[in-house]
Motif scaffolding. Structure first.
Motif, PDB file in Angstrom:
ATOM      1  N   GLY A 150       0.826  -1.207   0.000  1.00 39.50           N
ATOM      2  CA  GLY A 150       0.000   0.000   0.000  1.00 39.50           C
ATOM      3  C   GLY A 150       0.854   1.248   0.000  1.00 39.50           C
ATOM      4  N   ALA A 151       1.974   1.191  -0.726  1.00 41.29           N
ATOM      5  CA  ALA A 151       2.967   2.269  -0.668  1.00 41.29           C
ATOM      6  C   ALA A 151       2.501   3.562  -1.310  1.00 41.29           C
ATOM      7  CB  ALA A 151       4.270   1.810  -1.322  1.00 41.29           C
ATOM      8  N   GLY A 152       1.423   3.539  -2.087  1.00 38.93           N
ATOM      9  CA  GLY A 152       0.980   4.752  -2.764  1.00 38.93           C
ATOM     10  C   GLY A 152      -0.094   5.523  -2.040  1.00 38.93           C
ATOM     11  N   GLY A 172       8.329  -0.949  -2.524  1.00 46.84           N
ATOM     12  CA  GLY A 172       6.954  -0.514  -2.340  1.00 46.84           C
ATOM     13  C   GLY A 172       5.990  -1.195  -3.294  1.00 46.84           C
ATOM     14  N   VAL A 173       4.942  -1.792  -2.750  1.00 51.14           N
ATOM     15  CA  VAL A 173       3.906  -2.439  -3.553  1.00 51.14           C
ATOM     16  C   VAL A 173       2.783  -1.445  -3.794  1.00 51.14           C
ATOM     17  CG1 VAL A 173       2.253  -4.343  -3.691  1.00 51.14           C
ATOM     18  CG2 VAL A 173       4.480  -4.692  -2.580  1.00 51.14           C
ATOM     19  N   ALA A 174       2.459  -1.219  -5.055  1.00 52.53           N
ATOM     20  CA  ALA A 174       1.405  -0.267  -5.414  1.00 52.53           C
ATOM     21  C   ALA A 174       0.924  -0.576  -6.829  1.00 52.53           C
ATOM     22  CB  ALA A 174       1.919   1.170  -5.327  1.00 52.53           C
ATOM     23  N   SER A 175      -0.182   0.038  -7.206  1.00 48.78           N
ATOM     24  CA  SER A 175      -0.737  -0.169  -8.539  1.00 48.78           C
ATOM     25  C   SER A 175       0.150   0.453  -9.602  1.00 48.78           C
ATOM     26  CB  SER A 175      -2.132   0.447  -8.616  1.00 48.78           C
ATOM     27  OG  SER A 175      -2.046   1.864  -8.490  1.00 48.78           O
ATOM     28  N   ALA A 176      -0.117   0.093 -10.859  1.00 45.66           N
ATOM     29  CA  ALA A 176       0.660   0.639 -11.966  1.00 45.66           C
ATOM     30  C   ALA A 176       0.536   2.157 -12.032  1.00 45.66           C
ATOM     31  CB  ALA A 176       0.210   0.006 -13.280  1.00 45.66           C
ATOM     32  N   GLY A 177      -0.653   2.675 -11.691  1.00 48.27           N
ATOM     33  CA  GLY A 177      -0.874   4.105 -11.740  1.00 48.27           C
ATOM     34  C   GLY A 177      -0.100   4.892 -10.704  1.00 48.27           C
ATOM     35  N   LYS A 178       0.422   4.196  -9.691  1.00 46.03           N
ATOM     36  CA  LYS A 178       1.170   4.861  -8.636  1.00 46.03           C
ATOM     37  C   LYS A 178       2.674   4.560  -8.719  1.00 46.03           C
ATOM     38  CE  LYS A 178      -2.858   4.825  -5.600  1.00 46.03           C
ATOM     39  NZ  LYS A 178      -3.445   4.351  -4.313  1.00 46.03           N
TER      40      LYS A 178
END
Length: 306
Positions: A150-152, A172-178
């Motif tokens: 949830g890094a974003g 950091g694990v986050a979506s592509a958009g972040k």
């Protein structure tokens, strides 16, 4: 009468409303603050569904949303020292902050430095303070690798910056958009999704030294095997689950001293609250949906006009 954004019963967004309420009166050890900004957090909508912190009783309904605010002191309650009307402050409200006025206990209220905007200050008491408490709890030496899920989000972007400031390597694990956001903060990005653990292994074949989880659920379960020492597995997103996995919940200090420390980090340039979206109080529903739907990059803040 002053306005406030409330939920009238436990449930979904259909329970929310902008209403007029009586102006609060500060009790002993409390400040009445004219709110200038209120941070928006996942815990806000979770409380609307009936979620309670350990030891917390049911809310009196209608209940005002919000767990972090900044503003200007209007009145001080009995026994209050160190604060006076006109002081700019930020902290955790007694019972909600999406409102024109809020009550703040002095124990979790700090003076706002002149170099920090009200919007940025409102992003500190929950998001930045949670990030600070968790990184401090891990107690890692410089050079260690920490995985932040949830890094974003609001807590995530603060955790990444605080960890990097302590000389830690951050994945950091986050979506592509972040992705761009996470990398701009100095972390190595791993795409969120069912296979994120494989992405982490590609960057850290022997696993990581610590996991700071901000998501919970399946993400926390997948992240746990990546750290050998489960005392270095902490979560602010799955407090019950993390204990079953051998880790610990993030231990919150909830003190004015921590608020002073995160404010110092902002002033010194070591922490950017990354307020990426602001909404007026009249559009509090939109602000809350942005966070509840998981689309927020960085921090969302509600601004209240003077």
């Amino acid at each position: 009468m002053p306005e406030a954004y409330v939920f009238t019963r436990y449930g979904g967004p259909e329970t929310e409303a902008l209403v007029d309420i009586a102006r609060p009166v500060p009790g002993p050890g409390e400040l009445l603050v004219a709110v200038r900004a209120a941070g928006v957090n996942p815990v806000d909508w979770k409380q609307r569904t009936g979620h309670r912190r350990p030891g917390e009783g049911p809310r009196e309904l209608p209940a005002v949303f919000g767990n972090e605010v900044s503003g200007v002191v209007e009145e001080v309650g009995e026994g209050v020292t160190g604060f006076a009307p006109g002081d700019a402050v930020f902290g955790n409200p007694v019972a909600g902050g999406y409102a024109r006025y809020a009550l703040l206990p002095v124990a979790v209220t700090a003076h706002k430095p002149a170099g920090i905007s009200f919007a940025d200050a409102a992003a500190l008491p929950v998001a930045a303070a949670t990030a600070y408490d968790g990184v401090r709890q891990l107690g890692l030496p410089a050079g260690a690798t920490v995985l932040v899920t949830g890094a974003g989000g609001g807590v995530g972007v603060a955790a990444v910056q605080i960890a990097r400031g302590q000389g830690l390597r951050v994945v950091g694990v986050a979506s592509a958009g972040k992705k761009d956001l996470v990398e701009a903060l100095g972390a190595e990005h791993v795409l969120s999704g069912p296979d994120f653990a494989a992405g982490v292994r590609a960057l850290a074949p022997d696993g990581v030294d610590a996991v700071y989880d901000l998501v919970g659920g399946d993400v926390l379960e997948a992240a746990a095997p990546l750290v050998a020492d489960r005392t270095k597995l902490i979560s602010a997103g799955g407090k019950d689950l993390v204990v079953g996995l051998g880790g610990s919940p993030v231990v919150r200090a909830r003190t004015a001293a921590v608020l002073d420390e995160v404010a110092r980090l902002v002033v010194d340039g070591g922490l950017d609250p990354l307020v990426t979206a602001t909404f007026p109080l009249e559009r509090a529903a939109e602000a809350l949906r942005t966070v509840e739907d998981g689309h927020a990059r960085g921090k969302v803040v509600i601004e209240v006009s003077a």
